[in-house]
Scaffold this motif. Structure first.
Motif, PDB file in Angstrom:
ATOM      1  N   VAL A   1       3.448  -5.066  -4.750  1.00 40.27           N
ATOM      2  CA  VAL A   1       2.657  -4.103  -5.518  1.00 40.27           C
ATOM      3  C   VAL A   1       2.118  -3.066  -4.548  1.00 40.27           C
ATOM      4  N   ILE A   2       2.473  -1.816  -4.766  1.00 35.16           N
ATOM      5  CA  ILE A   2       2.034  -0.726  -3.902  1.00 35.16           C
ATOM      6  C   ILE A   2       0.735  -0.155  -4.469  1.00 35.16           C
ATOM      7  N   ALA A   3      -0.369  -0.501  -3.834  1.00 37.08           N
ATOM      8  CA  ALA A   3      -1.680  -0.026  -4.277  1.00 37.08           C
ATOM      9  C   ALA A   3      -2.001   1.305  -3.610  1.00 37.08           C
ATOM     10  N   GLY A   4      -2.578   2.216  -4.388  1.00 30.87           N
ATOM     11  CA  GLY A   4      -3.010   3.496  -3.847  1.00 30.87           C
ATOM     12  C   GLY A   4      -4.462   3.456  -3.411  1.00 30.87           C
ATOM     13  N   PRO A   5      -5.066   4.592  -3.100  1.00 27.99           N
ATOM     14  CA  PRO A   5      -6.468   4.653  -2.659  1.00 27.99           C
ATOM     15  C   PRO A   5      -7.386   4.005  -3.694  1.00 27.99           C
ATOM     16  N   THR A   6      -8.086   2.965  -3.272  1.00 25.88           N
ATOM     17  CA  THR A   6      -8.818   2.109  -4.209  1.00 25.88           C
ATOM     18  C   THR A   6     -10.298   2.040  -3.872  1.00 25.88           C
ATOM     19  N   HIS A   7     -11.114   1.973  -4.901  1.00 26.07           N
ATOM     20  CA  HIS A   7     -12.569   1.898  -4.788  1.00 26.07           C
ATOM     21  C   HIS A   7     -12.979   0.454  -4.479  1.00 26.07           C
ATOM     22  N   THR A   8     -13.110   0.150  -3.192  1.00 24.23           N
ATOM     23  CA  THR A   8     -13.507  -1.187  -2.762  1.00 24.23           C
ATOM     24  C   THR A   8     -14.770  -1.105  -1.913  1.00 24.23           C
TER      25      THR A   8
ATOM     26  N   LYS B   1       2.662  -2.924   6.046  1.00 20.24           N
ATOM     27  CA  LYS B   1       2.861  -2.782   4.611  1.00 20.24           C
ATOM     28  C   LYS B   1       4.317  -2.462   4.267  1.00 20.24           C
ATOM     29  N   THR B   2       4.982  -1.715   5.152  1.00 19.96           N
ATOM     30  CA  THR B   2       6.416  -1.508   4.979  1.00 19.96           C
ATOM     31  C   THR B   2       7.164  -2.828   5.114  1.00 19.96           C
ATOM     32  N   ALA B   3       6.727  -3.641   6.074  1.00 15.46           N
ATOM     33  CA  ALA B   3       7.356  -4.948   6.276  1.00 15.46           C
ATOM     34  C   ALA B   3       7.233  -5.815   5.026  1.00 15.46           C
ATOM     35  N   LEU B   4       6.101  -5.730   4.335  1.00 15.01           N
ATOM     36  CA  LEU B   4       5.928  -6.546   3.131  1.00 15.01           C
ATOM     37  C   LEU B   4       6.937  -6.184   2.045  1.00 15.01           C
TER      38      LEU B   4
ATOM     39  N   SER C   1       0.842  -1.192   0.000  1.00 11.33           N
ATOM     40  CA  SER C   1       0.000   0.000   0.000  1.00 11.33           C
ATOM     41  C   SER C   1       0.874   1.237   0.000  1.00 11.33           C
ATOM     42  N   ASP C   2       0.282   2.351  -0.435  1.00 15.88           N
ATOM     43  CA  ASP C   2       0.986   3.628  -0.305  1.00 15.88           C
ATOM     44  C   ASP C   2       1.340   3.908   1.154  1.00 15.88           C
ATOM     45  N   SER C   3       0.587   3.290   2.075  1.00 20.46           N
ATOM     46  CA  SER C   3       0.866   3.468   3.501  1.00 20.46           C
ATOM     47  C   SER C   3       2.195   2.865   3.917  1.00 20.46           C
TER      48      SER C   3
ATOM     49  N   VAL D   1       1.087   1.086  -8.155  1.00 18.81           N
ATOM     50  CA  VAL D   1      -0.172   1.342  -8.846  1.00 18.81           C
ATOM     51  C   VAL D   1      -0.949   2.260  -7.900  1.00 18.81           C
ATOM     52  N   ASP D   2      -0.403   3.430  -7.687  1.00 23.73           N
ATOM     53  CA  ASP D   2      -0.908   4.320  -6.643  1.00 23.73           C
ATOM     54  C   ASP D   2      -1.458   5.629  -7.187  1.00 23.73           C
ATOM     55  N   GLY D   3      -1.536   5.743  -8.515  1.00 24.49           N
ATOM     56  CA  GLY D   3      -2.060   6.978  -9.093  1.00 24.49           C
ATOM     57  C   GLY D   3      -1.191   8.190  -8.790  1.00 24.49           C
ATOM     58  N   GLY D   4       0.099   7.934  -8.528  1.00 22.22           N
ATOM     59  CA  GLY D   4       1.001   9.035  -8.210  1.00 22.22           C
ATOM     60  C   GLY D   4       0.820   9.576  -6.812  1.00 22.22           C
ATOM     61  N   TYR D   5       0.198   8.780  -5.926  1.00 18.74           N
ATOM     62  CA  TYR D   5      -0.099   9.229  -4.557  1.00 18.74           C
ATOM     63  C   TYR D   5       1.164   9.497  -3.760  1.00 18.74           C
TER      64      TYR D   5
END
Length: 262
Positions: A180-187, A156-159, A139-141, A252-256
């Motif tokens: 894979v670093i995912a950004g804010p996602t529509h879930t 997530k840093t650990a991953l 995650s971006d986090s 894949v974070d949309g540039g976050y």
């Protein structure tokens, strides 16, 4: 670019909904046989009923992989996979000084140790066969640790470190390991969250853009990412086309995240 995963078996943890379900559908559309994982048999069965493509080959693999018993159950149902996508994760906001030991352990066991345990189980077989793909959905986090949930950011840093380390273990074997670093996602649930912060009278497209403008202004995409967009990266990394990509943290974070690397 044609991605063909025919003859490959994949396991996607936490794949009954959201990003995990989109990843499972994407892998199946590329021809893979995909194990659907969730904690309960009923939940997994219902998810498979909803899965697309309708002709995809899905295998029920229920089990709580954050426990040794649940992991063993999944391994008994899918003893060998070619593609492992460690997607399972939990999150939640809590003031930093109010996170107790039990909560720190729970987040680590679900978000990190479950992925390590499955990698430890499946990676040796991949190395012996000379082909395999292991991925961790971060995650971006991991990079921009949120003050309201530092225990989540820590996992997530650990991953990122786990992925890099196992990539070194798999060096020269034909197996690639990436995060894979995912950004804010529509879930699921995100729409309700968005409407807690913006005018409920706004149509969804305008609402999410207003939410991103005010509450996630660092996003260059300026909209929420769709789960299928995360899945596209995962499917590519799962394919023979990504044979030279390993040990990486792909965004894949949309540039976050306001950084060039990772």
């Amino acid at each position: 670019m044609r991605i063909d995963l025919s003859g490959k078996t994949a396991l996607v943890t936490g794949s009954t909904q959201g990003i995990g379900a989109a990843i499972a559908a994407g892998l199946a559309a590329a021809g893979a046989r995909v194990g659907i994982n969730g904690r309960s048999e009923g939940g997994v069965a219902a998810a498979i009923e909803r899965m697309t493509p309708p002709g995809g080959e899905f295998v029920a693999a229920p089990g709580d992989v954050s426990t040794e018993e649940g992991c063993a159950r999944v391994l008994s149902l899918l003893p060998q996979v070619d593609i492992l996508v460690n997607n399972l994760g939990i999150f939640g906001a809590r003031p930093a000084l109010e996170i107790d030991d039990a909560e720190w352990r729970r987040f680590f066991e679900v978000n990190v140790l479950a992925a390590v345990r499955l990698t430890r189980a499946y990676l040796p077989g991949m190395k012996e066969r000379g082909w395999g793909r292991v991925q961790y959905i971060a995650s971006d986090s991991a990079v921009a640790v949120p003050a309201e949930m530092i225990h989540y950011g820590m996992t997530k840093t650990a991953l990122l470190a786990v992925a890099r380390g196992f990539a070194k273990d798999a060096a020269g074997t034909g197996v690639t390991v990436n995060s894979v670093i995912a950004g804010p996602t529509h879930t699921g649930g995100v729409e309700e969250f968005v409407y807690q912060l913006v005018d409920r009278e706004l149509p969804w497209e305008r609402a999410q853009r207003e939410f991103m403008r005010v509450h996630r202004p660092q996003s260059l995409l300026q909209r929420l990412i769709e789960p299928e967009e995360i899945a596209n990266m995962v499917v590519y990394l799962s394919s023979p086309l990504a044979s030279a990509t390993t040990g990486g943290a792909l965004r894949v974070d949309g540039g976050y995240v306001d950084a060039i690397l990772p």
